[in-house]
Design an enzyme around this catalytic site. Structure first.
Site, mmCIF file in Angstrom:
data_model
loop_
_atom_site.group_PDB
_atom_site.id
_atom_site.type_symbol
_atom_site.label_atom_id
_atom_site.label_comp_id
_atom_site.label_asym_id
_atom_site.label_seq_id
_atom_site.Cartn_x
_atom_site.Cartn_y
_atom_site.Cartn_z
ATOM 1 N N TYR A 169 -32.358 -177.854 -77.611
ATOM 2 C CA TYR A 169 -31.613 -176.890 -77.242
ATOM 3 C C TYR A 169 -32.003 -175.802 -76.682
ATOM 4 C CZ TYR A 169 -28.718 -180.111 -80.043
ATOM 5 O OH TYR A 169 -28.041 -181.377 -80.464
ATOM 6 N N ARG A 170 -33.303 -175.790 -76.319
ATOM 7 C CA ARG A 170 -34.057 -174.660 -75.806
ATOM 8 C C ARG A 170 -34.350 -173.578 -76.901
ATOM 9 N NH1 ARG A 170 -35.543 -175.176 -70.807
ATOM 10 N NH2 ARG A 170 -35.736 -173.018 -70.480
ATOM 11 N N LEU A 171 -34.604 -174.010 -78.083
ATOM 12 C CA LEU A 171 -34.802 -173.007 -79.074
ATOM 13 C C LEU A 171 -36.369 -173.415 -79.483
ATOM 14 C CD1 LEU A 171 -31.637 -173.452 -81.384
ATOM 15 C CD2 LEU A 171 -32.101 -171.774 -79.843
#
Length: 191
Positions: A169-171
């Site tokens: 989640y692009r975290l």
């Protein structure tokens, strides 16, 4: 970890085991006298607590830029591991013995190429380069080939190192080390 070199060593070992091609490939960004950035891929030939080393012709574009302005940046990107390492620092020349040792560890053809190529200068045609190679081969038909005076190594001494780990989640996980004198401080960044 108290320095970025330990973390880099772990990541580089993993990349060396899993990356198909050139885990030591790194993008090197330098800056021209006019302030224009220039980036290219070079191969890291060593690293330790003193910095990251690569070799080149000092008369090349990158060599000239680094001699005029030693501030530069490196990036390693290991796609299969979803990792990158960004390094900002200053480049300085390695000593002659270190450059000689590495130069003489290279294949003979690469040593000849260091003499034959006027790196980054216009080349009229391929036969011109081939003729220069033949001339160097005839000058050094056997035995040791001396290191050209314009061919040496640069050591990039980092002032900032960022470790980026891709996450769902692009975290992403981002860990930064900054040099403060002889010590390092570490902190995290939002993705």
């Amino acid at each position: 970890m108290d320095s970025p070199f330990t973390q880099f060593g772990h990541w580089f070992d993993e990349a060396s085991a899993r990356e198909i091609n050139d885990p030591n490939a790194m993008a090197l960004a330098s800056v021209s006298a006019e302030g224009r950035p220039s980036v290219r891929i070079v191969l890291m030939k060593g690293f330790d607590a003193n910095g990251f080393v690569f070799y080149t012709n000092t008369q090349s574009r990158k060599g000239g830029e680094l001699l005029a302005n030693p501030f530069c940046a490196l990036t390693f990107h290991w796609k299969t591991l979803e990792r990158q390492v960004r390094i900002e620092g200053k480049a300085s020349l390695v000593d002659d013995q270190e450059a000689d040792d590495y130069y003489h560890s290279r294949p003979r053809g690469s040593q000849i190429g260091a003499w034959a190529s006027e790196q980054s200068r216009p080349l009229p045609d391929r036969p011109t380069l081939e003729a220069r190679v033949a001339e160097v081969e005839s000058r050094y038909p056997e035995g040791e080939i001396p290191r050209p005076p314009h061919w040496t190594g640069f050591r990039v001494v980092p002032e900032r190192v960022e470790f980026w780990q891709g996450m769902p989640y692009r975290l992403h996980d981002r860990l930064v080390y900054e040099r403060a004198g002889d010590a390092w401080t570490a902190f995290r960044l939002f993705p």
